[in-house]
Design a protein around this motif. Structure first.
Motif, short mmCIF file in Angstrom:
data_model
loop_
_atom_site.label_atom_id
_atom_site.label_comp_id
_atom_site.label_asym_id
_atom_site.label_seq_id
_atom_site.Cartn_x
_atom_site.Cartn_y
_atom_site.Cartn_z
N LEU A 55 5.38 4.38 -7.08
CA LEU A 55 4.91 3.04 -7.44
C LEU A 55 4.81 2.11 -6.23
O LEU A 55 4.15 1.07 -6.32
CB LEU A 55 5.83 2.44 -8.52
CG LEU A 55 5.77 3.15 -9.87
CD1 LEU A 55 6.80 2.57 -10.84
CD2 LEU A 55 4.37 3.10 -10.46
N ASN A 56 5.40 2.47 -5.11
CA ASN A 56 5.25 1.71 -3.88
C ASN A 56 3.90 1.97 -3.21
O ASN A 56 3.39 1.12 -2.49
CB ASN A 56 6.39 2.05 -2.92
CG ASN A 56 6.43 1.13 -1.72
OD1 ASN A 56 6.40 -0.09 -1.87
ND2 ASN A 56 6.48 1.72 -0.54
N VAL A 58 1.08 2.92 -4.99
CA VAL A 58 -0.04 2.61 -5.89
C VAL A 58 0.23 1.32 -6.66
O VAL A 58 1.36 0.85 -6.75
CB VAL A 58 -0.30 3.77 -6.88
CG1 VAL A 58 -0.59 5.06 -6.14
CG2 VAL A 58 0.85 3.95 -7.85
N GLU A 59 -0.84 0.80 -7.25
CA GLU A 59 -0.75 -0.36 -8.14
C GLU A 59 -1.53 -0.06 -9.41
O GLU A 59 -2.40 0.82 -9.42
CB GLU A 59 -1.37 -1.59 -7.47
CG GLU A 59 -0.65 -2.02 -6.21
CD GLU A 59 -1.37 -3.14 -5.47
OE1 GLU A 59 -2.59 -3.34 -5.69
OE2 GLU A 59 -0.71 -3.80 -4.66
N ASN A 60 -1.24 -0.79 -10.45
CA ASN A 60 -1.98 -0.72 -11.72
C ASN A 60 -2.14 0.70 -12.27
O ASN A 60 -3.23 1.09 -12.67
CB ASN A 60 -3.36 -1.37 -11.56
CG ASN A 60 -3.28 -2.75 -10.98
OD1 ASN A 60 -2.46 -3.55 -11.41
ND2 ASN A 60 -4.11 -3.04 -10.00
N VAL A 83 -5.12 4.90 -10.71
CA VAL A 83 -4.33 3.92 -9.95
C VAL A 83 -5.24 3.18 -8.98
O VAL A 83 -6.39 3.57 -8.76
CB VAL A 83 -3.18 4.59 -9.16
CG1 VAL A 83 -2.21 5.32 -10.08
CG2 VAL A 83 -3.71 5.51 -8.09
N THR A 84 -4.67 2.15 -8.39
CA THR A 84 -5.29 1.46 -7.25
C THR A 84 -4.37 1.72 -6.07
O THR A 84 -3.15 1.57 -6.18
CB THR A 84 -5.40 -0.05 -7.53
OG1 THR A 84 -6.16 -0.25 -8.72
CG2 THR A 84 -6.06 -0.77 -6.37
N ALA A 86 -2.32 0.87 -3.11
CA ALA A 86 -1.72 -0.41 -2.74
C ALA A 86 -2.23 -0.90 -1.38
O ALA A 86 -2.50 -2.09 -1.21
CB ALA A 86 -0.20 -0.29 -2.72
#
Length: 142
Positions: A55-56, A58-60, A83-84, A86
């Protein structure tokens, strides 16, 4: 709760929301997951370390269970992760498979496969066409 819903909870709560307490609700203390990282079994403690790292980067994140099959204590799923990145804001998609055995509402063993090579190519951590390069015998990197 049916197994599809338990798998949806796993991905939503743990991998999307980052709810590390949900690991203990959906796994037993001795559950082992094979295949997430080659040659390594992962238990609840390893997931508590892996999920924040993911999760660090990637985002969303969203996860779609594209196909789920259930048979007795077992369920298998084909899934896609959107994902987006990051660091760049670039959207990307990865695919995987999960095969899990349940005891009640908890996963007691899982077998996993995720296309990390394509995923890390899209993030930019591996060169494009890394698999094709490897198949031709070329070394990736220095």
């Amino acid at each position: 709760m049916d197994k599809r819903q338990l798998l949806e909870d796993w991905y939503q709560r743990v991998w999307i929301n980052g709810d590390l307490d949900a690991i203990d609700e959906l796994f037993t203390p001795v559950t082992q997951a094979a295949g997430v990282i080659p040659e390594m079994q992962m238990g609840p403690d390893e997931f508590r370390e892996l999920v924040p790292m993911f999760l660090n980067v990637v985002e969303n994140p969203t996860v779609s269970l594209d196909m789920v099959m259930e048979d007795g204590d077992w369920a298998s799923a084909l899934y896609s992760v959107h994902v987006t990145v990051a660091a760049t804001g670039k959207p990307l998609m990865g695919t995987g498979q999960l095969f899990a055995r349940f005891d009640g509402d908890k996963m007691v063993e899982t077998y996993n496969s995720f296309d990390f090579m394509s995923f890390f190519e899209q993030i930019g951590l591996l060169p494009e066409q890394s698999l094709a390069l490897c198949l031709t015998g070329q070394r990736i990197g220095a």
